[in-house]
Design an enzyme around this catalytic site. Structure first.
Site, mmCIF file in Angstrom:
data_model
loop_
_atom_site.group_PDB
_atom_site.id
_atom_site.type_symbol
_atom_site.label_atom_id
_atom_site.label_comp_id
_atom_site.label_asym_id
_atom_site.label_seq_id
_atom_site.Cartn_x
_atom_site.Cartn_y
_atom_site.Cartn_z
ATOM 1 N N ILE A 188 0.761 -1.224 0.065
ATOM 2 C CA ILE A 188 -0.172 -0.030 -0.093
ATOM 3 C C ILE A 188 0.784 1.286 0.107
ATOM 4 C CG2 ILE A 188 -1.924 -1.364 1.185
ATOM 5 C CD1 ILE A 188 -1.284 0.140 3.779
ATOM 6 N N GLY A 189 2.144 1.117 -0.197
ATOM 7 C CA GLY A 189 3.024 2.157 -0.567
ATOM 8 C C GLY A 189 4.151 2.052 0.723
ATOM 9 N N PRO A 224 16.238 0.093 7.717
ATOM 10 C CA PRO A 224 16.038 1.418 8.336
ATOM 11 C C PRO A 224 15.690 2.620 7.401
ATOM 12 C CG PRO A 224 18.176 0.155 8.625
ATOM 13 C CD PRO A 224 17.440 -0.494 7.608
ATOM 14 N N THR A 246 13.243 2.597 4.790
ATOM 15 C CA THR A 246 12.008 2.644 4.485
ATOM 16 C C THR A 246 11.140 2.652 5.880
ATOM 17 O OG1 THR A 246 11.814 0.120 4.393
ATOM 18 C CG2 THR A 246 11.733 1.349 2.305
ATOM 19 N N GLN A 289 8.277 5.359 7.378
ATOM 20 C CA GLN A 289 6.991 4.976 7.724
ATOM 21 C C GLN A 289 6.719 5.719 8.851
ATOM 22 O OE1 GLN A 289 4.608 3.191 6.733
ATOM 23 N NE2 GLN A 289 4.599 1.325 7.581
ATOM 24 N N GLU A 308 1.520 1.382 12.087
ATOM 25 C CA GLU A 308 0.543 2.157 12.991
ATOM 26 C C GLU A 308 1.350 2.879 13.898
ATOM 27 O OE1 GLU A 308 -2.349 1.512 11.763
ATOM 28 O OE2 GLU A 308 -2.158 -0.464 10.924
#
Length: 735
Positions: free
Chosen positions: A461-462, A626, A628, A632, A699
Site C-alpha cells: 500500500i506504499g 532502516p 523505509t 514509515q 501504525e
C-alpha cells in the site's frame, strides 16, 4: 555477500513509480472501455421517489444509466456483503440495491458513457426526487443516546472508589473530530469481462478479500474472478473493506458486456469510511508519590445506523501503566452517516491521545516531570491479562528520546520558555501498538540461472512491502537482490489477508523464511546427489545459501553452486509454497512501544502554532530496512501533527453534509508545516515474537504524537485545549 536484512535498501519498485511504469487501478486501459460517473444523494436520510434519466440518456456518447430499478442482479442476503474486515453486527451497505437513502453521498445512479467527461456532464442531468426523513449527524447533540458495547478489557478492583479516595486526581473529557483518509490516489476500479472471466483492477488493501466479496455479491465461482492491485497510492485503512465503486464497475460491466472503469472524485470519497469522532473520558487517581491507584477510560464514538463499528480506544493504559483498580467502557452513537472505519492505528490514535494528555495533566497536578511519572507507573506486564511481554524497551525509548531531545533542559513552568515573541513549549507522550501476525503463504520459484520469484497475494500500500520481501528473500536464498522479483496484489497468488494492522511484514517475511528453508532442503538433496558431494550427510539446518552456493555452516569450504546442483539433478526450477502460521502461545503479550518528544512555538500575538521539532524513539523488534522504516515512522509523525493541529471533517448538521470535502479545505500538513523530525530505532532483540523478531511499524508512527504536541501547547501557553484540532481560534484567547 553483505546481508540485506537490516540495511538501508532503496525501494525495488521506486523506478517503476517515478517513471510511470507502475500502473494503478484507474490506469489499466483496454479496448472498448466505458467510463462510469457516480450520481450521489444530496440528502442523508429518506427514499428515492422518482428518477428521470432521459436528460442524461439524450447526451451523445452516453450508453446507459444504472439505478436500483434497472441494475443487474445482486445478492439479497446480508452475509453476501460481509467481508474479512466487516463489523460483525449490522447490515453492510449495498450499492444501488434499493430506494433507501442512508447517508449523504450515497450512490444513487451510475452514468455509463464513452468517455469520463461525457459521463460527468450527463450525471448532472439525472433528475431525482427524494422523500426526506429527519436525520441526525452530530455526536455531541446525540451523545445521550449512546449505548454500551462489550470491551475486551475487564475491570479490576474498585476504580470508582479508589478514584474518590485518591490523594491526587484528574478527570476530563477529550474530543477527536471525524477525520477522513484522503490518500493521494482516488478510489477506482476497472472491470473486464472476457470469455466468461471477470478481471478487476481495484484500489484495495486486500485483493483476495475483494475477490471473495465479488463472488458472493454476484454469485460467481471463485475461479471466474481475478482481482489485481499491483500498486496503491495510499490506503491508511480506507481500502481494507471493498468500497462501493468496485461493485458499480462490475454492475456496469455486467449490464453492457463491456469493460467499465469507475473513478470516484475526491468529494465522493468522503462518503466512504472515516475515523469516527469520539469523546474520551479519563479519570486518573494517584497517591501523593505518583503511583496510579485508579484508571478509568470510557469512549463514546460514532457509527452508522446500519452497522456497528468499534475499535479498542480504552485498553491501552493496561499496556503502559500499573494500576490495581481499572475500569473501561465503550459506547456507540448511531448517526445517519456511512459506517466509520479503520484509519491508521484505529483506536490507539484516539484513545492514546486522550490517555497521554490525561497523564500529562496528572503529572502537573503532582508537580512531577511527565517522563518521571510514566517511569513510576511503568508496567512490565500487560495489566489486563497479567502477562509478561516478549520484549518491551519502552524505558529505553524514554531515555534515548529524552537525551536526543534535550529534555533535561526543560523548565517545567508553563509560559516560562520563549523565543522572541513566541512562547516555546515542550511536551511528550508514550505510544503503543500490537505486534500482530496473520497466516500468510508465500511461493518461491528458483531457477537454475540463479533467479527467484517470490509471490503472495499481499498488497503493497506504499509502505515498501516489495522491498522488504526482496531483502529477506535475497538473504534467505543467498542471491543478489537484483536476482529477486516479487509478485504481489493478485488474487490468484498464494493466500494472504488484507494489509493492515502492521502485520504484513512479520507474517509475509516469516513465510518467506519458511519457504526458503523448503527450497534449501530441495537444493540440498540435489547437491548431495552429485558425485563425491561435499555435503553428503548434511541436514537442511546444517547448510545455508550464500553467494549462489549451498554451503556447510561448519565448513565454508564444503559448498556446491546452486546452478551445479540443479544441473546435475536436471532441475530447471524448484517451486515451493509454505505458510507462516502465527504462534498460538498466549503466555506473553506482544506489543510495539514508543516515546515522543515535541517542541512547539506559539506566536504570542496571533496564536499561530508551529511544531519545530519531534523526536520519536521506537522499539519495534527487528528493523528490516532502516530507510523505509524511517519513512514509515516519519510519515506517521507528520500525520500526528495533522491530527493535533489541522485535520477535521466539518459537517453542516442541518443538511447532514460534509462542508470541506476536498483537500483545499480539509487541512493536512504541508511542507511549510514540517520542520525537524528525528526517528530513533531502539535495539530490541526478540526471539519470542516470531523467528525473525519482526514486530511491525505501520501504525506506531502516529500513536502518541498528537498528545505530545497537545501537551507542548499547554506547556507553552499555560492553557489546556482538549478538543482536536488545536486551531488558532482555540489558543488566541490564551496567549
Amino acid at each position: 555477500m553483505a546481508s540485506y536484512i537490516g540495511s538501508a535498501t532503496s525501494r525495488v519498485d521506486g523506478r517503476a513509480k517515478v517513471t510511470g511504469e507502475a500502473k494503478y487501478a484507474g490506469e489499466f486501459n483496454v479496448s472498448g472501455l466505458v467510463h462510469g460517473y457516480v450520481v450521489d444523494s444530496p440528502i442523508p436520510k429518506g427514499r428515492i421517489v422518482r428518477i428521470d434519466t432521459s436528460g442524461a440518456l439524450g447526451v451523445a456518447g452516453v450508453i446507459d444509466v444504472l439505478t436500483h430499478s434497472n441494475r443487474p442482479t445482486m445478492a439479497d442476503k446480508d452475509d453476501a456483503y460481509k467481508d474479512e474486515v466487516a463489523p460483525e453486527k449490522g447490515s453492510p451497505y449495498r450499492p444501488l440495491y434499493d430506494d433507501r437513502i442512508q447517508f449523504t453521498g450515497q450512490p444513487v445512479a451510475l452514468v455509463l458513457a464513452e468517455d469520463w467527461e461525457t459521463a460527468r456532464v450527463a450525471a448532472s442531468l439525472v433528475k431525482i426526487e427524494y422523500q426526506k426523513e429527519p436525520h441526525v449527524t452530530d455526536l455531541q447533540a446525540e451523545r445521550a443516546r449512546a449505548y454500551a458495547i462489550d470491551v475486551p478489557e475487564k475491570p479490576r478492583g474498585d476504580a470508582e472508589k479508589a478514584f474518590a479516595s485518591a490523594a491526587i486526581s484528574h478527570a476530563a473529557e477529550y474530543s477527536i473530530p471525524t477525520e477522513h483518509h484522503n490518500p493521494m490516489e482516488l478510489f477506482a476500479s476497472t472491470a473486464i469481462w472476457e470469455n466468461g472471466q471477470l478481471t478487476v483492477y481495484d484500489k484495495t488493501q486486500g485483493v483476495q478479500n475483494v475477490q471473495q466479496y465479488l463472488c458472493k455479491v454476484f454469485k460467481l465461482q471463485p475461479n471466474a474472478v481475478r482481482v489485481m492491485s499491483p500498486y496503491m497510492g495510499g490506503g491508511f485503512g480506507a481500502g481494507l473493506r471493498p468500497q462501493y465503486q468496485v461493485v458499480l464497475a462490475v454492475l456496469g460491466a455486467n449490464a453492457l458486456k463491456r469493460p467499465v472503469r469507475v473513478v470516484l472524485t475526491r468529494a465522493q470519497m468522503y462518503a466512504l469510511g472515516y475515523r469516527p469522532a469520539s469523546i474520551e473520558r479519563l479519570a486518573l487517581g494517584a497517591s501523593s508519590d505518583g503511583l496510579l491507584e485508579s484508571m478509568q477510560h470510557e469512549a463514546i464514538a460514532v457509527t452508522s445506523q446500519f452497522e456497528e463499528f468499534a475499535r479498542n480506544d480504552t485498553g491501552w493504559g493496561n499496556l503502559l501503566y500499573k494500576s490495581p483498580n481499572a475500569k473501561f467502557g465503550h459506547k456507540l452513537v448511531k448517526l445517519d452517516l456511512p459506517t466509520s472505519s479503520d484509519m491508521r492505528a484505529p483506536g490507539a490514535a484516539t484513545g492514546v491521545y486522550a490517555l497521554e494528555c490525561a497523564m500529562d495533566e496528572l503529572a502537573i497536578a503532582l508537580k512531577t516531570d511527565p517522563v518521571q511519572l510514566r517511569l513510576q507507573c511503568y508496567s512490565d506486564r500487560h495489566q489486563g491479562e497479567d502477562l509478561p511481554y516478549t520484549s518491551k524497551q519502552l524505558r529505553e525509548c524514554y531515555r534515548q528520546g529524552a537525551e536526543a531531545f534535550g529534555w533535561d533542559k526543560r523548565n517545567a513552568e508553563p509560559r516560562s520558555m520563549r523565543d522572541g515573541s513566541e512562547l516555546v513549549g515542550w511536551g511528550m507522550a508514550s505510544g503503543v501498538w500490537e505486534a500482530l501476525q496473520v497466516p500468510a503463504t508465500v511461493r518461491i520459484v528458483l531457477t537454475a540461472n540463479g533467479h527467484a520469484e517470490v509471490a503472495t497475494a499481499a498488497s503493497d500500500i506504499g509502505t515498501g512491502t516489495y522491498t522488504i520481501m526482496a531483502q529477506v528473500a535475497a538473504d534467505m536464498l543467498g542471491l543478489p537482490i537484483d536476482n529477486i522479483s516479487v509478485k504481489l496484489g493478485d488474487s490468484t497468488l498464494p493466500q494472504c489477508p488484507v494489509e493492515g494492522g502492521s502485520w504484513i511484514a512479520s507474517s509475509v517475511c516469516n513465510a518467506i523464511a519458511n519457504t526458503a528453508r523448503a527450497v534449501r532442503g530441495d537444493l540440498l538433496e540435489l547437491a548431495k546427489a552429485t558425485k563425491d558431494s561435499p555435503l553428503a550427510g548434511a541436514g537442511v539446518d546444517d547448510v545455508a545459501l550464500i553467494d549462489g552456493k549451498i554451503v556447510s555452516k561448519q565448513d565454508a569450504g564444503r559448498a556446491v553452486p546452486i546452478a551445479s546442483a540443479m544441473q546435475s539433478g536436471k532441475a530447471e526450477r524448484i517451486t515451493r509454497e509454505e505458510i507462516n502460521q502465527p504462534s498460538e502461545d498466549k503466555s506473553h503479550a506482544r506489543n510495539v512501544h514508543s516515546a515522543i518528544f515535541a517542541e512547539v512555538k506559539v506566536d504570542e500575538e496571533i496564536g499561530i502554532i508551529r511544531v519545530m521539532r519531534v523526536v520519536k524513539a521506537v522499539a519495534a523488534g527487528r528493523i528490516l530496512n532502516p530507510k523505509t522504516a524511517h519513512s514509515q515512522v516519519m510519515g506517521g509523525v507528520v500525520w500526528g501533527i495533522g491530527m493535533a493541529l489541522h485535520e477535521e471533517t466539518l459537517y453542516d448538521h442541518r443538511f447532514g453534509r460534509v462542508m470541506n470535502a476536498n483537500i483545499a479545505e480539509y487541512h493536512v500538513p504541508v511542507n511549510a508545516d514540517i520542520h525537524d523530525i528525528k526517528v530513533i530505532f531502539v535495539d530490541e532483540p526478540d526471539e519470542m515474537v516470531n523467528p525473525l523478531g519482526i514486530k511491525g511499524l505501520g501504525e506506531i508512527g502516529i500513536v502518541g504524537v498528537a498528545a505530545a504536541i497537545a501537551n507542548a501547547v499547554y506547556h507553552a501557553t499555560g492553557k489546556r485545549v482538549r478538543d482536536l484540532p488545536i486551531t488558532l481560534d482555540k489558543v488566541i484567547e490564551f496567549v
